[in-house]
Write a protein that holds these residues in place. Structure first.
Motif, PDB file in Angstrom:
ATOM      1  N   GLY A  61      18.845  15.070  37.805  1.00 25.13           N
ATOM      2  CA  GLY A  61      19.129  15.872  38.993  1.00 25.13           C
ATOM      3  C   GLY A  61      19.695  15.024  40.112  1.00 25.13           C
ATOM      4  O   GLY A  61      19.547  13.791  40.122  1.00 25.13           O
ATOM      5  N   HIS A  62      20.332  15.676  41.069  1.00 24.67           N
ATOM      6  CA  HIS A  62      20.938  14.986  42.206  1.00 24.67           C
ATOM      7  C   HIS A  62      19.857  14.235  42.985  1.00 24.67           C
ATOM      8  O   HIS A  62      18.885  14.827  43.441  1.00 24.67           O
ATOM      9  N   GLY A  63      20.027  12.917  43.103  1.00 27.30           N
ATOM     10  CA  GLY A  63      19.044  12.095  43.805  1.00 27.30           C
ATOM     11  C   GLY A  63      17.675  12.091  43.135  1.00 27.30           C
ATOM     12  O   GLY A  63      16.669  11.824  43.783  1.00 27.30           O
ATOM     13  N   GLY A  64      17.640  12.402  41.833  1.00 25.54           N
ATOM     14  CA  GLY A  64      16.362  12.434  41.110  1.00 25.54           C
ATOM     15  C   GLY A  64      15.563  13.707  41.336  1.00 25.54           C
ATOM     16  O   GLY A  64      14.375  13.763  41.031  1.00 25.54           O
ATOM     17  N   SER A  65      16.222  14.752  41.841  1.00 28.02           N
ATOM     18  CA  SER A  65      15.506  15.968  42.246  1.00 28.02           C
ATOM     19  C   SER A  65      14.723  16.636  41.121  1.00 28.02           C
ATOM     20  O   SER A  65      13.606  17.128  41.355  1.00 28.02           O
ATOM     21  N   ASN A  66      15.260  16.670  39.919  1.00 23.78           N
ATOM     22  CA  ASN A  66      14.560  17.352  38.822  1.00 23.78           C
ATOM     23  C   ASN A  66      13.298  16.606  38.386  1.00 23.78           C
ATOM     24  O   ASN A  66      12.229  17.204  38.240  1.00 23.78           O
ATOM     25  N   THR A  67      13.436  15.304  38.178  1.00 24.85           N
ATOM     26  CA  THR A  67      12.270  14.528  37.750  1.00 24.85           C
ATOM     27  C   THR A  67      11.271  14.370  38.897  1.00 24.85           C
ATOM     28  O   THR A  67      10.064  14.374  38.683  1.00 24.85           O
ATOM     29  N   LYS A  68      11.776  14.265  40.108  1.00 30.20           N
ATOM     30  CA  LYS A  68      10.911  14.144  41.285  1.00 30.20           C
ATOM     31  C   LYS A  68      10.067  15.408  41.475  1.00 30.20           C
ATOM     32  O   LYS A  68       8.887  15.329  41.821  1.00 30.20           O
ATOM     33  N   LYS A  69      10.663  16.557  41.231  1.00 29.66           N
ATOM     34  CA  LYS A  69       9.949  17.830  41.348  1.00 29.66           C
ATOM     35  C   LYS A  69       8.734  17.862  40.411  1.00 29.66           C
ATOM     36  O   LYS A  69       7.638  18.271  40.800  1.00 29.66           O
ATOM     37  N   ILE A  70       8.934  17.401  39.178  1.00 37.50           N
ATOM     38  CA  ILE A  70       7.830  17.370  38.211  1.00 37.50           C
ATOM     39  C   ILE A  70       6.770  16.367  38.662  1.00 37.50           C
ATOM     40  O   ILE A  70       5.576  16.659  38.642  1.00 37.50           O
ATOM     41  N   PHE A  71       7.217  15.184  39.104  1.00 33.06           N
ATOM     42  CA  PHE A  71       6.285  14.163  39.562  1.00 33.06           C
ATOM     43  C   PHE A  71       5.456  14.666  40.751  1.00 33.06           C
ATOM     44  O   PHE A  71       4.231  14.506  40.786  1.00 33.06           O
TER      45      PHE A  71
END
Length: 165
Positions: free
Chosen positions: A36-46
């Motif tokens: 995701g943009h700026g890590g948005s997808n993985t950050k959301k899960i984290f």
């Protein structure tokens, strides 16, 4: 080094979603879509679960300890601390939903390019820790894709064989 791997297995609960390498096709940008943009997808899960989400393996672009990509199958790894089994299961669910979205985009990409639609699953659960296997249900782990429960087969890339585009 083997001792360190065993220690990790005792301290962490983890699941590896293996990804079909056909999605690495030039122009699809699999890694960007997953992270995701700026890590948005993985950050959301984290942020929702405290579970680490990493894209690693051949084709991931993830450099491990200055040695380059890990010589393993391309995967999305979900890792949590022992004692966080409920959060881990939520993270696995969220990762599966993300993968479902991205593989849907890949099928659309293939259709627009006039390529045959992939017939095999584009992701699967390849490896899990003993603790993850216990909390997921060792014989037939279930994940929800939307509102649909899906039984997931545990496989290795070698057992599955190479998928074609």
């Amino acid at each position: 080094k083997r001792r360190g791997v065993r220690r990790l297995q005792l301290l962490k609960i983890w699941c590896h979603f293996f990804l079909d390498e056909s999605m690495l096709w030039h122009g699809f940008d699999l890694n960007k879509k997953l992270i995701g943009h700026g890590g948005s997808n993985t950050k959301k899960i984290f942020e929702a679960t405290d579970a680490k989400i990493r894209l690693r393996g051949q084709g991931s672009g993830h450099v491990e300890a200055g040695r380059g990509e890990a010589p393993v199958h391309l995967m999305l790894a979900v890792t949590a601390e022992i004692g966080q089994e409920e959060s881990f299961l939520v993270a696995v669910q969220m990762a599966a939903e993300l993968l479902q979205q991205v593989t849907g985009k890949y099928r659309e990409f293939c259709k627009k390019a006039a390529w045959p639609s992939p017939t095999k699953p584009l992701f699967w659960i390849g490896e899990v820790s003993e603790k993850a296997s216990a909390c997921m249900g060792a014989d037939h782990p279930m994940i929800m894709l939307g509102r649909v429960p899906v039984t997931v087969q545990l496989e290795t890339p070698k057992a599955r064989g190479r998928a074609s585009r």
